[in-house]
Motif scaffolding. Sequence first.
Motif, PDB file in Angstrom:
ATOM      1  N   GLU A  98      -5.342  -3.228  -7.806  1.00 31.58           N
ATOM      2  CA  GLU A  98      -5.378  -3.132  -9.262  1.00 31.58           C
ATOM      3  C   GLU A  98      -5.268  -1.676  -9.709  1.00 31.58           C
ATOM      4  O   GLU A  98      -4.554  -1.359 -10.669  1.00 31.58           O
ATOM      5  N   MET A  99      -5.954  -0.772  -9.016  1.00 37.19           N
ATOM      6  CA  MET A  99      -5.954   0.630  -9.438  1.00 37.19           C
ATOM      7  C   MET A  99      -4.666   1.352  -9.029  1.00 37.19           C
ATOM      8  O   MET A  99      -4.097   2.101  -9.822  1.00 37.19           O
ATOM      9  N   PHE A 100      -4.227   1.127  -7.789  1.00 37.50           N
ATOM     10  CA  PHE A 100      -3.129   1.929  -7.242  1.00 37.50           C
ATOM     11  C   PHE A 100      -1.821   1.158  -7.083  1.00 37.50           C
ATOM     12  O   PHE A 100      -0.803   1.749  -6.753  1.00 37.50           O
ATOM     13  N   GLY A 101      -1.844  -0.175  -7.303  1.00 41.51           N
ATOM     14  CA  GLY A 101      -0.639  -0.968  -7.140  1.00 41.51           C
ATOM     15  C   GLY A 101      -0.408  -1.344  -5.690  1.00 41.51           C
ATOM     16  O   GLY A 101      -1.126  -0.914  -4.792  1.00 41.51           O
ATOM     17  N   HIS A 102       0.612  -2.171  -5.449  1.00 38.56           N
ATOM     18  CA  HIS A 102       0.932  -2.539  -4.066  1.00 38.56           C
ATOM     19  C   HIS A 102       2.434  -2.744  -3.917  1.00 38.56           C
ATOM     20  O   HIS A 102       3.146  -3.006  -4.887  1.00 38.56           O
ATOM     21  N   GLU A 103       2.887  -2.622  -2.679  1.00 39.03           N
ATOM     22  CA  GLU A 103       4.284  -2.851  -2.346  1.00 39.03           C
ATOM     23  C   GLU A 103       4.496  -4.330  -2.009  1.00 39.03           C
ATOM     24  O   GLU A 103       3.566  -5.046  -1.648  1.00 39.03           O
ATOM     25  N   LYS A 104       5.714  -4.764  -2.120  1.00 36.60           N
ATOM     26  CA  LYS A 104       6.067  -6.128  -1.743  1.00 36.60           C
ATOM     27  C   LYS A 104       5.758  -6.346  -0.262  1.00 36.60           C
ATOM     28  O   LYS A 104       6.125  -5.534   0.586  1.00 36.60           O
ATOM     29  N   GLY A 105       5.038  -7.424   0.035  1.00 36.57           N
ATOM     30  CA  GLY A 105       4.693  -7.721   1.415  1.00 36.57           C
ATOM     31  C   GLY A 105       3.511  -6.945   1.950  1.00 36.57           C
ATOM     32  O   GLY A 105       3.220  -7.013   3.148  1.00 36.57           O
ATOM     33  N   ALA A 106       2.791  -6.215   1.078  1.00 37.41           N
ATOM     34  CA  ALA A 106       1.655  -5.406   1.543  1.00 37.41           C
ATOM     35  C   ALA A 106       0.541  -6.284   2.094  1.00 37.41           C
ATOM     36  O   ALA A 106      -0.198  -5.877   2.988  1.00 37.41           O
ATOM     37  N   PHE A 107       0.399  -7.492   1.543  1.00 38.11           N
ATOM     38  CA  PHE A 107      -0.612  -8.429   2.022  1.00 38.11           C
ATOM     39  C   PHE A 107      -0.165  -9.826   1.619  1.00 38.11           C
ATOM     40  O   PHE A 107       0.817 -10.003   0.884  1.00 38.11           O
ATOM     41  N   GLY A 155       0.526 -12.933  -0.235  1.00 40.72           N
ATOM     42  CA  GLY A 155       0.580 -13.177  -1.671  1.00 40.72           C
ATOM     43  C   GLY A 155       1.222 -12.064  -2.465  1.00 40.72           C
ATOM     44  O   GLY A 155       1.471 -12.238  -3.664  1.00 40.72           O
ATOM     45  N   ALA A 156       1.500 -10.927  -1.821  1.00 39.96           N
ATOM     46  CA  ALA A 156       2.165  -9.814  -2.514  1.00 39.96           C
ATOM     47  C   ALA A 156       3.667 -10.064  -2.494  1.00 39.96           C
ATOM     48  O   ALA A 156       4.405  -9.522  -1.669  1.00 39.96           O
ATOM     49  N   PHE A 159      -1.504   9.467  -5.250  1.00 39.92           N
ATOM     50  CA  PHE A 159      -2.012   8.315  -4.512  1.00 39.92           C
ATOM     51  C   PHE A 159      -0.823   7.581  -3.903  1.00 39.92           C
ATOM     52  O   PHE A 159       0.346   7.910  -4.159  1.00 39.92           O
ATOM     53  N   GLU A 160      -1.099   6.593  -3.056  1.00 40.91           N
ATOM     54  CA  GLU A 160      -0.073   5.696  -2.533  1.00 40.91           C
ATOM     55  C   GLU A 160      -0.414   4.273  -2.921  1.00 40.91           C
ATOM     56  O   GLU A 160      -1.587   3.905  -3.003  1.00 40.91           O
ATOM     57  N   ARG A 161       0.613   3.464  -3.167  1.00 43.48           N
ATOM     58  CA  ARG A 161       0.364   2.048  -3.403  1.00 43.48           C
ATOM     59  C   ARG A 161      -0.132   1.396  -2.109  1.00 43.48           C
ATOM     60  O   ARG A 161       0.170   1.868  -1.012  1.00 43.48           O
ATOM     61  N   VAL A 162      -0.853   0.300  -2.229  1.00 39.75           N
ATOM     62  CA  VAL A 162      -1.305  -0.448  -1.056  1.00 39.75           C
ATOM     63  C   VAL A 162      -0.079  -0.953  -0.300  1.00 39.75           C
ATOM     64  O   VAL A 162       0.815  -1.565  -0.884  1.00 39.75           O
ATOM     65  N   GLY A 163      -0.027  -0.663   1.001  1.00 35.80           N
ATOM     66  CA  GLY A 163       1.113  -1.071   1.805  1.00 35.80           C
ATOM     67  C   GLY A 163       2.292  -0.124   1.736  1.00 35.80           C
ATOM     68  O   GLY A 163       3.319  -0.359   2.363  1.00 35.80           O
ATOM     69  N   GLY A 164       2.166   0.953   0.978  1.00 27.36           N
ATOM     70  CA  GLY A 164       3.251   1.920   0.860  1.00 27.36           C
ATOM     71  C   GLY A 164       2.839   3.280   1.389  1.00 27.36           C
ATOM     72  O   GLY A 164       1.661   3.536   1.646  1.00 27.36           O
TER      73      GLY A 164
END
Length: 562
Positions: free
Chosen positions: A281-290, A292-293, A334-339
């Motif tokens: 929620e704070m930093f965002g995520h990349e496609k496929g990071a987890f 459901g992403a 920062f980095e997005r989750v999974g990125g």
Amino acid sequence: MQHSELILEISKAANAHLNIDGVLEALSRGLCPEVGFDSLSVLVYKGDRLHLHAMHVRAHPRRPDENFHAYVNRIRALHGLPQHENPLVGMPREWSALSLLSQPGQYYLCEDLQASHRFKHEEVMMSFGIRAYIMFPLVKSGSVIGGIVMHNHQPRPKCEGEIRVLQDACDIISIAVANALAYEEIASLKEQLQNENRLLQDEIDHRWMFEEIVGSSVPLRRVLDSLARVAPTDSTVLITGETGTGKELIARAIPRRSPRASRAMVSVNCASLAPELVASEMFGHEKGAFTGALQRRIGRFESAHRGTIFLDEVGEISPEIQAGLLRVLQERSFERVGGTQTIETDARVIAATNRDLEEEVNCGRFRRDLYYRLNVFPVHAPPLRERIEDIPILADYFVGRFARRLGKRIDRISKDSLDALMHYSWPGNIRELQNVLERAVILSSGDTLQLHTLDGIFAPRTVAVPAGLPSPAIPLPAPHAAGNGNGNGTSGATTSEMNAADPRASENGRSERERVIEALRRCRGRVSGPRGAARLLGVPPSTLESRIRALGIDKYQFRYAS
């Protein structure tokens, strides 16, 4: 194929795609029959550092659902290289041969890296099995924005014919790559704008607890003065206070008076998010990071770029997220989750909490370094019991608002009802006051608001006195019995009641002024609250405030007295 036909085919292929991966794949198909190479890569300048922006390996093309960072790590694994958390970290420009190229048509050719190499970037190439490469600058509007590199896994002798083809194609390739980069930036800005519009719509649809800061008490004026001083700056603000004191309203007043007023204020309620979703929620995520992403998501810090982010209940975040938040405050990145791509943000941070963060730090539940980063400019939202004189104004405001919403006409609040409001301790602060008045308006049947219909809400209260202070000589008056015996309410105790409240006064012959000063000294200038002088004297805080003004006593002189 003739030279002109080849250039035309390259132009068609390169300009048929908007994304950089499509451009590289099209170039690979168009050039390889005439110019042999095993892979292509695009390097782009970001500030004074050079970043790997795109890559295409002919034998191992990128999979449809594979993000670029995962693709680079897969190619690393094929060459026996370990996985890297950030395989695309930028390098200084002097590490690459691109530092030598400044004009269209220039190139740098290394025929055999094992025989000789002069740049640090070439060591990285060799780890990927590259033996030779040729590099051309990408030029846009007369400035070098990056470079395109063609690699071979075998030594590559110089071929003038191939170099002429590449030099003629390089202008076309530069335009295609520049267009692809511009498209990526536009797509990113569009996504950010859509996200910002969604957040703004959420703000419009949100039903505020109250729309304006209402009141004129001394504690509130101090808060407003602090806001006026800090709002025009970019300093981080930490708002503390009990639940229901209006911390969010104070937070929203800050960007409205700042140079960031035209940008969105993005809110994050840290307490309402599931622990496993806070980082996303704070930093965002990349496609496929987890699981459901299914697509890339921009986080709140990225949405708040050049605006303001409000972290409500910041004391609830986990130690892992505290570390990420500390990095954002320190490095503004920062980095997005999974990125692994580092994203910079220029978001002003406003945080709020009802916890005692100093105590949380001492107990090891909150990082000390993060606390110091947040506590640049502290603002304390006073509880309602310290703003007794604001209750009539607040009550009038809320009653008028609820009456309009419910289609009722209420012209006044009865005196005994107002007196009941003034004598209640309001543990839930303004939020509780709002709820009580809304219920009273719903139950009201005439043009005068009465609280007697709310049985049980304002029962007489016995007040606990902190250790070390004598018990009040008389209990606080129950709001229902606050009248003067003739059916009319009274707003507070009289001077004679204050005399009766302290038997020692008559024994010692001390004046009222002396007793008030003594109580303020013992309570360090505090009037209301469990350790306040009003409790010590056994009178309502509003009455004592009135007597302090009438007697010309400066209660603040006792605040820091030894």
